[in-house]
Scaffold this motif. Structure first.
Motif, PDB file in Angstrom:
ATOM      1  N   GLY A  11      46.946  42.137  55.090  1.00  0.00           N
ATOM      2  CA  GLY A  11      47.922  41.798  56.124  1.00  0.00           C
ATOM      3  C   GLY A  11      49.306  42.343  55.816  1.00  0.00           C
ATOM      4  N   SER A  12      49.516  42.771  54.577  1.00  0.00           N
ATOM      5  CA  SER A  12      50.787  43.363  54.158  1.00  0.00           C
ATOM      6  C   SER A  12      50.550  44.143  52.872  1.00  0.00           C
ATOM      7  N   ASP A  13      51.521  44.944  52.487  1.00  0.00           N
ATOM      8  CA  ASP A  13      51.427  45.672  51.222  1.00  0.00           C
ATOM      9  C   ASP A  13      51.442  44.675  50.065  1.00  0.00           C
ATOM     10  N   PRO A  14      50.823  45.024  48.929  1.00  0.00           N
ATOM     11  CA  PRO A  14      50.850  44.132  47.759  1.00  0.00           C
ATOM     12  C   PRO A  14      52.292  43.872  47.305  1.00  0.00           C
ATOM     13  N   GLU A  15      52.559  42.632  46.882  1.00  0.00           N
ATOM     14  CA  GLU A  15      53.891  42.242  46.397  1.00  0.00           C
ATOM     15  C   GLU A  15      53.778  41.853  44.931  1.00  0.00           C
ATOM     16  N   THR A  16      54.572  42.499  44.088  1.00  0.00           N
ATOM     17  CA  THR A  16      54.551  42.216  42.658  1.00  0.00           C
ATOM     18  C   THR A  16      55.838  41.501  42.259  1.00  0.00           C
ATOM     19  N   ARG A  17      55.672  40.451  41.452  1.00  0.00           N
ATOM     20  CA  ARG A  17      56.805  39.672  40.932  1.00  0.00           C
ATOM     21  C   ARG A  17      56.543  39.387  39.459  1.00  0.00           C
ATOM     22  N   PHE A  18      57.519  38.791  38.809  1.00  0.00           N
ATOM     23  CA  PHE A  18      57.367  38.386  37.415  1.00  0.00           C
ATOM     24  C   PHE A  18      57.763  36.922  37.290  1.00  0.00           C
ATOM     25  N   THR A  19      57.000  36.164  36.503  1.00  0.00           N
ATOM     26  CA  THR A  19      57.322  34.762  36.259  1.00  0.00           C
ATOM     27  C   THR A  19      58.541  34.697  35.342  1.00  0.00           C
ATOM     28  N   THR A  26      50.790  39.683  41.044  1.00  0.00           N
ATOM     29  CA  THR A  26      50.774  40.433  42.303  1.00  0.00           C
ATOM     30  C   THR A  26      50.065  39.588  43.341  1.00  0.00           C
ATOM     31  N   SER A  27      50.629  39.560  44.555  1.00  0.00           N
ATOM     32  CA  SER A  27      50.060  38.764  45.645  1.00  0.00           C
ATOM     33  C   SER A  27      49.608  39.682  46.776  1.00  0.00           C
ATOM     34  N   LEU A  28      48.461  39.345  47.347  1.00  0.00           N
ATOM     35  CA  LEU A  28      47.926  40.042  48.510  1.00  0.00           C
ATOM     36  C   LEU A  28      47.640  39.015  49.591  1.00  0.00           C
ATOM     37  N   ARG A  29      47.789  39.422  50.833  1.00  0.00           N
ATOM     38  CA  ARG A  29      47.369  38.592  51.965  1.00  0.00           C
ATOM     39  C   ARG A  29      46.206  39.299  52.621  1.00  0.00           C
ATOM     40  N   ASP A  40      36.460  35.395  68.184  1.00  0.00           N
ATOM     41  CA  ASP A  40      36.846  35.874  66.860  1.00  0.00           C
ATOM     42  C   ASP A  40      37.848  34.908  66.241  1.00  0.00           C
ATOM     43  N   GLU A  41      37.630  34.567  64.985  1.00  0.00           N
ATOM     44  CA  GLU A  41      38.556  33.720  64.239  1.00  0.00           C
ATOM     45  C   GLU A  41      38.980  34.460  62.982  1.00  0.00           C
ATOM     46  N   THR A  42      40.237  34.328  62.629  1.00  0.00           N
ATOM     47  CA  THR A  42      40.747  34.985  61.427  1.00  0.00           C
ATOM     48  C   THR A  42      41.144  33.927  60.412  1.00  0.00           C
ATOM     49  N   MET A  43      40.633  34.083  59.194  1.00  0.00           N
ATOM     50  CA  MET A  43      41.022  33.207  58.076  1.00  0.00           C
ATOM     51  C   MET A  43      41.891  34.047  57.150  1.00  0.00           C
ATOM     52  N   TRP A  44      43.045  33.533  56.800  1.00  0.00           N
ATOM     53  CA  TRP A  44      43.959  34.235  55.903  1.00  0.00           C
ATOM     54  C   TRP A  44      43.802  33.685  54.496  1.00  0.00           C
ATOM     55  N   TRP A  45      43.705  34.591  53.530  1.00  0.00           N
ATOM     56  CA  TRP A  45      43.574  34.241  52.121  1.00  0.00           C
ATOM     57  C   TRP A  45      44.768  34.783  51.360  1.00  0.00           C
ATOM     58  N   ARG A  46      45.255  33.999  50.432  1.00  0.00           N
ATOM     59  CA  ARG A  46      46.280  34.461  49.494  1.00  0.00           C
ATOM     60  C   ARG A  46      45.546  34.823  48.204  1.00  0.00           C
ATOM     61  N   VAL A  47      45.631  36.093  47.810  1.00  0.00           N
ATOM     62  CA  VAL A  47      44.961  36.583  46.609  1.00  0.00           C
ATOM     63  C   VAL A  47      46.017  36.769  45.527  1.00  0.00           C
ATOM     64  N   THR A  48      45.768  36.198  44.352  1.00  0.00           N
ATOM     65  CA  THR A  48      46.688  36.309  43.221  1.00  0.00           C
ATOM     66  C   THR A  48      46.037  37.152  42.130  1.00  0.00           C
ATOM     67  N   ILE A  49      46.806  38.117  41.637  1.00  0.00           N
ATOM     68  CA  ILE A  49      46.343  38.990  40.558  1.00  0.00           C
ATOM     69  C   ILE A  49      47.302  38.800  39.391  1.00  0.00           C
ATOM     70  N   TRP A  50      46.788  38.356  38.252  1.00  0.00           N
ATOM     71  CA  TRP A  50      47.615  38.134  37.070  1.00  0.00           C
ATOM     72  C   TRP A  50      47.534  39.338  36.140  1.00  0.00           C
ATOM     73  N   GLY A  51      48.669  39.758  35.641  1.00  0.00           N
ATOM     74  CA  GLY A  51      48.711  40.844  34.661  1.00  0.00           C
ATOM     75  C   GLY A  51      48.598  42.216  35.296  1.00  0.00           C
ATOM     76  N   GLU A  52      48.175  43.175  34.482  1.00  0.00           N
ATOM     77  CA  GLU A  52      48.131  44.574  34.903  1.00  0.00           C
ATOM     78  C   GLU A  52      46.705  45.080  35.099  1.00  0.00           C
ATOM     79  N   THR A  53      45.777  44.174  35.314  1.00  0.00           N
ATOM     80  CA  THR A  53      44.363  44.526  35.406  1.00  0.00           C
ATOM     81  C   THR A  53      44.079  45.582  36.467  1.00  0.00           C
TER      82      THR A  53
END
Length: 147
Positions: A11-19, A26-29, A40-53
């Protein structure tokens, strides 16, 4: 642990932040569509990526890119939106991310060729577009069967 797989479009470009401790997150929608009762139904997920994997693959994901994510599903969170309606927030911590074999990204929908933008390893994994060989083209007679 609730391990799940989701497939959809960003739903958007990946967003990277630092704690505050300096840990990269990094967060993805991701929008996942389903059909219920002819709608049609749309479910939105928040995907969290930790580190540099997934740092090598993330630059190839842009808004609208088809994506498949495997990971640990977090418990759903309920909240009130601006209109006062109850909403559910779904989130997943990614363990594996890959290009999706379905759908097209926004740049492909317009008819342009997106192959140059994809990494070489994604192209190598693409299925063959050659037509499968037909067994009828080379029939076997009963005399050739050894039993």
């Amino acid at each position: 642990m609730n391990y799940t797989t989701i497939a959809g479009h960003l739903g958007s470009d990946p967003e990277t932040r630092f704690t505050p401790n300096g840990r990269k997150v990094t967060s993805l929608r991701v929008a996942c569509k389903s059909r219920k009762g002819g709608k049609d139904e749309t479910m939105w997920w928040r995907v969290t990526i930790w580190g540099e994997t997934f740092d090598k693959i993330l630059p190839y994901f842009k808004k609208g890119s088809p994506i498949v994510v495997n990971g640990e599903m977090m418990p759903p969170e309920m909240y009130q939106n601006r209109e006062g309606n109850t909403q559910i927030s779904l989130s997943i911590t990614a363990h594996n991310i890959s290009f999706s074999p379905f759908g097209k990204g926004k740049s492909e929908e317009g008819g342009s060729n997106n192959r140059a933008q994809q990494p070489a390893y994604a192209e190598a994994a693409a299925p063959s577009t050659e037509a499968p060989q037909s067994f009828e083209a080379n029939p076997i007679s009963d005399d050739e069967i050894p039993f």
